[in-house]
Design an enzyme around this catalytic site. Sequence first.
Site, PDB file in Angstrom:
ATOM      1  N   SER A 125      25.064   3.371  12.252  1.00  0.00           N
ATOM      2  CA  SER A 125      24.868   1.985  12.689  1.00  0.00           C
ATOM      3  C   SER A 125      26.198   1.318  12.956  1.00  0.00           C
ATOM      4  O   SER A 125      27.220   1.653  12.361  1.00  0.00           O
ATOM      5  CB  SER A 125      24.129   1.207  11.598  1.00  0.00           C
ATOM      6  OG  SER A 125      22.797   1.607  11.565  1.00  0.00           O
TER       7      SER A 125
ATOM      8  N   LYS B 269       9.803   9.063  15.639  1.00  0.00           N
ATOM      9  CA  LYS B 269       9.978   8.036  16.678  1.00  0.00           C
ATOM     10  C   LYS B 269      11.040   8.492  17.686  1.00  0.00           C
ATOM     11  O   LYS B 269      10.866   8.362  18.888  1.00  0.00           O
ATOM     12  CB  LYS B 269      10.460   6.720  16.045  1.00  0.00           C
ATOM     13  CG  LYS B 269       9.409   5.921  15.292  1.00  0.00           C
ATOM     14  CD  LYS B 269      10.104   4.684  14.693  1.00  0.00           C
ATOM     15  CE  LYS B 269       9.237   3.897  13.725  1.00  0.00           C
ATOM     16  NZ  LYS B 269       8.126   3.198  14.337  1.00  0.00           N
TER      17      LYS B 269
ATOM     18  N   THR C 106      13.922   2.999   1.688  1.00  0.00           N
ATOM     19  CA  THR C 106      14.699   3.968   2.480  1.00  0.00           C
ATOM     20  C   THR C 106      16.064   4.245   1.835  1.00  0.00           C
ATOM     21  O   THR C 106      17.006   4.620   2.511  1.00  0.00           O
ATOM     22  CB  THR C 106      14.871   3.509   3.948  1.00  0.00           C
ATOM     23  OG1 THR C 106      15.605   2.279   3.984  1.00  0.00           O
ATOM     24  CG2 THR C 106      13.542   3.302   4.632  1.00  0.00           C
TER      25      THR C 106
ATOM     26  N   GLU D 215      29.853   6.415   3.485  1.00  0.00           N
ATOM     27  CA  GLU D 215      29.706   4.965   3.671  1.00  0.00           C
ATOM     28  C   GLU D 215      29.943   4.278   2.333  1.00  0.00           C
ATOM     29  O   GLU D 215      30.246   3.096   2.280  1.00  0.00           O
ATOM     30  CB  GLU D 215      28.279   4.673   4.184  1.00  0.00           C
ATOM     31  CG  GLU D 215      27.995   3.231   4.564  1.00  0.00           C
ATOM     32  CD  GLU D 215      27.490   2.359   3.410  1.00  0.00           C
ATOM     33  OE1 GLU D 215      27.312   1.168   3.621  1.00  0.00           O
ATOM     34  OE2 GLU D 215      27.274   2.857   2.289  1.00  0.00           O
TER      35      GLU D 215
ATOM     36  N   CYS E 207      26.622   6.143   8.933  1.00  0.00           N
ATOM     37  CA  CYS E 207      26.062   7.494   8.693  1.00  0.00           C
ATOM     38  C   CYS E 207      26.634   8.534   9.653  1.00  0.00           C
ATOM     39  O   CYS E 207      26.197   9.687   9.650  1.00  0.00           O
ATOM     40  CB  CYS E 207      24.546   7.457   8.841  1.00  0.00           C
ATOM     41  SG  CYS E 207      23.786   6.126   7.931  1.00  0.00           S
TER      42      CYS E 207
ATOM     43  N   SER F 242      17.724  -2.111  14.076  1.00  0.00           N
ATOM     44  CA  SER F 242      18.453  -0.856  13.852  1.00  0.00           C
ATOM     45  C   SER F 242      17.700   0.319  14.482  1.00  0.00           C
ATOM     46  O   SER F 242      18.310   1.258  14.994  1.00  0.00           O
ATOM     47  CB  SER F 242      18.715  -0.618  12.356  1.00  0.00           C
ATOM     48  OG  SER F 242      17.527  -0.286  11.667  1.00  0.00           O
TER      49      SER F 242
ATOM     50  N   ASP G 278       0.871  -1.173   0.000  1.00  0.00           N
ATOM     51  CA  ASP G 278       0.000   0.000   0.000  1.00  0.00           C
ATOM     52  C   ASP G 278       0.917   1.236   0.000  1.00  0.00           C
ATOM     53  O   ASP G 278       1.801   1.340   0.873  1.00  0.00           O
ATOM     54  CB  ASP G 278      -0.848  -0.054   1.286  1.00  0.00           C
ATOM     55  CG  ASP G 278      -1.760   1.149   1.449  1.00  0.00           C
ATOM     56  OD1 ASP G 278      -1.606   2.129   0.708  1.00  0.00           O
ATOM     57  OD2 ASP G 278      -2.619   1.087   2.340  1.00  0.00           O
TER      58      ASP G 278
ATOM     59  N   HIS H 121      19.436  12.579  12.603  1.00  0.00           N
ATOM     60  CA  HIS H 121      19.778  11.749  11.453  1.00  0.00           C
ATOM     61  C   HIS H 121      18.472  11.105  10.988  1.00  0.00           C
ATOM     62  O   HIS H 121      17.760  10.482  11.781  1.00  0.00           O
ATOM     63  CB  HIS H 121      20.795  10.673  11.863  1.00  0.00           C
ATOM     64  CG  HIS H 121      20.897   9.571  10.855  1.00  0.00           C
ATOM     65  ND1 HIS H 121      21.250   9.800   9.551  1.00  0.00           N
ATOM     66  CD2 HIS H 121      20.655   8.231  10.945  1.00  0.00           C
ATOM     67  CE1 HIS H 121      21.245   8.657   8.884  1.00  0.00           C
ATOM     68  NE2 HIS H 121      20.877   7.691   9.704  1.00  0.00           N
TER      69      HIS H 121
ATOM     70  N   ASN I  56      17.420   8.701   2.135  1.00  0.00           N
ATOM     71  CA  ASN I  56      18.565   8.641   3.048  1.00  0.00           C
ATOM     72  C   ASN I  56      19.841   9.087   2.330  1.00  0.00           C
ATOM     73  O   ASN I  56      20.139   8.619   1.230  1.00  0.00           O
ATOM     74  CB  ASN I  56      18.737   7.217   3.594  1.00  0.00           C
ATOM     75  CG  ASN I  56      19.592   7.190   4.864  1.00  0.00           C
ATOM     76  OD1 ASN I  56      20.195   8.191   5.240  1.00  0.00           O
ATOM     77  ND2 ASN I  56      19.649   6.045   5.514  1.00  0.00           N
TER      78      ASN I  56
HETATM   79  N1  CAA Z   1      -0.582   2.843   6.029  1.00  0.00           N
HETATM   80  C1  CAA Z   1       0.101   3.523   7.006  1.00  0.00           C
HETATM   81  N2  CAA Z   1       1.125   2.956   7.705  1.00  0.00           N
HETATM   82  C2  CAA Z   1       1.489   1.695   7.419  1.00  0.00           C
HETATM   83  C3  CAA Z   1       0.824   0.936   6.421  1.00  0.00           C
HETATM   84  C4  CAA Z   1      -0.262   1.573   5.714  1.00  0.00           C
HETATM   85  N3  CAA Z   1      -0.928   0.929   4.770  1.00  0.00           N
HETATM   86  N4  CAA Z   1       1.397  -0.281   6.357  1.00  0.00           N
HETATM   87  C5  CAA Z   1       2.397  -0.285   7.282  1.00  0.00           C
HETATM   88  N5  CAA Z   1       2.440   0.884   7.915  1.00  0.00           N
HETATM   89  C6  CAA Z   1       3.385   1.321   8.959  1.00  0.00           C
HETATM   90  C7  CAA Z   1       3.696   0.256   9.996  1.00  0.00           C
HETATM   91  O1  CAA Z   1       2.701   0.190  11.004  1.00  0.00           O
HETATM   92  C8  CAA Z   1       5.040   0.740  10.505  1.00  0.00           C
HETATM   93  O2  CAA Z   1       4.840   1.806  11.400  1.00  0.00           O
HETATM   94  P1  CAA Z   1       5.552   1.774  12.851  1.00  0.00           P
HETATM   95  O3  CAA Z   1       7.039   1.661  12.588  1.00  0.00           O
HETATM   96  O4  CAA Z   1       5.210   3.099  13.443  1.00  0.00           O
HETATM   97  O5  CAA Z   1       5.032   0.601  13.562  1.00  0.00           O
HETATM   98  C9  CAA Z   1       5.689   1.351   9.255  1.00  0.00           C
HETATM   99  O6  CAA Z   1       4.632   1.556   8.310  1.00  0.00           O
HETATM  100  C10 CAA Z   1       6.725   0.469   8.606  1.00  0.00           C
HETATM  101  O7  CAA Z   1       6.159  -0.789   8.421  1.00  0.00           O
HETATM  102  P2  CAA Z   1       6.983  -2.104   8.744  1.00  0.00           P
HETATM  103  O8  CAA Z   1       7.630  -1.995  10.080  1.00  0.00           O
HETATM  104  O9  CAA Z   1       6.133  -3.279   8.459  1.00  0.00           O
HETATM  105  O10 CAA Z   1       8.083  -1.954   7.595  1.00  0.00           O
HETATM  106  P3  CAA Z   1       9.241  -2.900   7.145  1.00  0.00           P
HETATM  107  O11 CAA Z   1       9.280  -4.166   7.889  1.00  0.00           O
HETATM  108  O12 CAA Z   1       9.096  -2.979   5.676  1.00  0.00           O
HETATM  109  O13 CAA Z   1      10.582  -2.086   7.545  1.00  0.00           O
HETATM  110  C11 CAA Z   1      12.185  -0.403   7.919  1.00  0.00           C
HETATM  111  C12 CAA Z   1      10.693  -0.691   7.686  1.00  0.00           C
HETATM  112  C13 CAA Z   1      12.655  -1.160   9.158  1.00  0.00           C
HETATM  113  C14 CAA Z   1      12.367   1.081   8.140  1.00  0.00           C
HETATM  114  C15 CAA Z   1      12.982  -0.863   6.662  1.00  0.00           C
HETATM  115  O14 CAA Z   1      12.635  -0.072   5.561  1.00  0.00           O
HETATM  116  C16 CAA Z   1      14.487  -0.839   6.850  1.00  0.00           C
HETATM  117  O15 CAA Z   1      15.067  -1.805   7.326  1.00  0.00           O
HETATM  118  N6  CAA Z   1      15.197   0.291   6.436  1.00  0.00           N
HETATM  119  C17 CAA Z   1      16.635   0.397   6.520  1.00  0.00           C
HETATM  120  C18 CAA Z   1      17.162   0.488   7.944  1.00  0.00           C
HETATM  121  C19 CAA Z   1      16.928   1.821   8.582  1.00  0.00           C
HETATM  122  O16 CAA Z   1      16.701   2.825   7.948  1.00  0.00           O
HETATM  123  N7  CAA Z   1      17.031   1.835   9.931  1.00  0.00           N
HETATM  124  C20 CAA Z   1      16.889   3.051  10.684  1.00  0.00           C
HETATM  125  C21 CAA Z   1      17.729   3.050  11.932  1.00  0.00           C
HETATM  126  S1  CAA Z   1      19.442   2.692  11.537  1.00  0.00           S
HETATM  127  C22 CAA Z   1      20.071   4.187  10.950  1.00  0.00           C
HETATM  128  O17 CAA Z   1      19.478   5.216  11.131  1.00  0.00           O
HETATM  129  C23 CAA Z   1      21.344   4.161  10.190  1.00  0.00           C
HETATM  130  C24 CAA Z   1      21.008   4.234   8.738  1.00  0.00           C
HETATM  131  O18 CAA Z   1      20.879   5.309   8.160  1.00  0.00           O
HETATM  132  C25 CAA Z   1      20.798   2.989   8.007  1.00  0.00           C
END
Ligand code: CAA
Length: 391
Positions: free
Chosen positions: A309, A242, A152, A79, A111, A201, A29, A233, A276
């Site tokens: 990270s 968050k 991302t 990176e 990062c 993460s 979605d 960041h 990002n």
């Molecule tokens: N409408 C509105 N919201 C929706 C939705 C919909 N139809 N479907 C899902 N969502 C929401 C979920 O409820 C969730 O919200 P919350 O986090 O508030 O619970 C959000 O959308 C994301 O959904 P999921 O958790 O199911 O998503 P995912 O499993 O696909 O993973 C992610 C999301 C973890 C960010 C992933 O994209 C990822 O791993 N990204 C790379 C890692 C990253 O950026 N980490 C951040 C911290 S580390 C860091 O900062 C260093 C760096 O730069 C990498």
Amino acid sequence: MQVGIESISFYTSQYYIDLKTLARQNGEDPNKYYIGIGQERMSVPPPDEDVVTLAANATSQALEGIDVNTLDTLLFATESGIDQSKAAGIYVHELVQLPRNMRVFELKQACYSGAGGLALALPYLLHHPDSRVLIVASDIARYGLGSIGEPTQGAGAVAFVLSTNPKIMTIDMESGLYTNDVMDFWRPNYTDEALVDGKYSIKMYSAALRESWQQYVNITGRSFTDLHRFVYHLPFTKMGDKAHQFLVRYAGADLSEAEWKKQIDDAAIYQRYIGNTYAGSVFLALASLLDNSAEDLTHKRVGLFSYGSGSVGEFFTGIIQPDYQKHLKVDLHKSIVTNRQELDYDTYKEFYSFKSNLPSDGSKAMTPRYETGRYRFAGLDEHKRLYEVVQ
Ligand code: CAA
């Protein structure tokens, strides 16, 4: 004597994919990306753009009006470096024609390294008050087609000049630090795509924020209410929400949703459309706050949190200077974000995959020409990267 940011500018690729296109392809979605992670568009570099060309464009913009002969250091934070030995900053040094009497080297810690460079430059400048230090943080975030990190991704470079004439923002010397050996996001030398444990993460980011904030408070004696805006960041903009909600709770601040959002929202505007930028992300967020705040931020103390990270976190602060608005590049920045071409999914995939088609046997390969800024990656010959200035 005060030290801080005299000039700041950023650059991103001239192509993007709308995340609803990606959502359609991935069977998601679109609101999961638009609302759930808070991202609407993602910059995609064409085959003739890399961290050097992004950085060279950001650098030439940041150096407008600065006497480059006063620069003695260029720190390149990334990176996604292009060579295990030679610093990408040396190509930038040549492309933008910086003076020979300089030191140039590269910094790495996911990062975080741009903020690390800044921390080391501050005391250096106190001892060399007539010098200037240029920091360029440039990255292309790649997680892999169809991977959970794919929405991302992003690409961009931020360049900023530090000096004892900080026309935009002074930086306070004290900061809170945190290091912890965790495997939340990493990239072994044999792969171009980051490996990530996404949910973990986010937890590690919050732990680093809590610990570095606590040390900052212990060292400075300041409290949450001493800070007016917060710049995080931003791997995706929802991460900023968050993080800030977490900090508000942890610090025991009594704020309505509208109040805490006001403290962070202006800083997330560019990120929502670029994605990002890893090492540059917290500085792109700072540029976004400065450019987009309707409120005059003069004399306000701003908190910044950098997270890399693996992991390293740093919480630091600065004070916005009188007339800072005169030294911003608001129109240029807004036009960079607005005037980009949208890609369909197939072209995004073609751009994404181009990197793996480049030869690794020393043969010559020239890149096709796409829209870039002033600098482009022209190709490879005898294992050497070729760059050119676009006339
Ligand atoms: N409408 C509105 N919201 C929706 C939705 C919909 N139809 N479907 C899902 N969502 C929401 C979920 O409820 C969730 O919200 P919350 O986090 O508030 O619970 C959000 O959308 C994301 O959904 P999921 O958790 O199911 O998503 P995912 O499993 O696909 O993973 C992610 C999301 C973890 C960010 C992933 O994209 C990822 O791993 N990204 C790379 C890692 C990253 O950026 N980490 C951040 C911290 S580390 C860091 O900062 C260093 C760096 O730069 C990498």
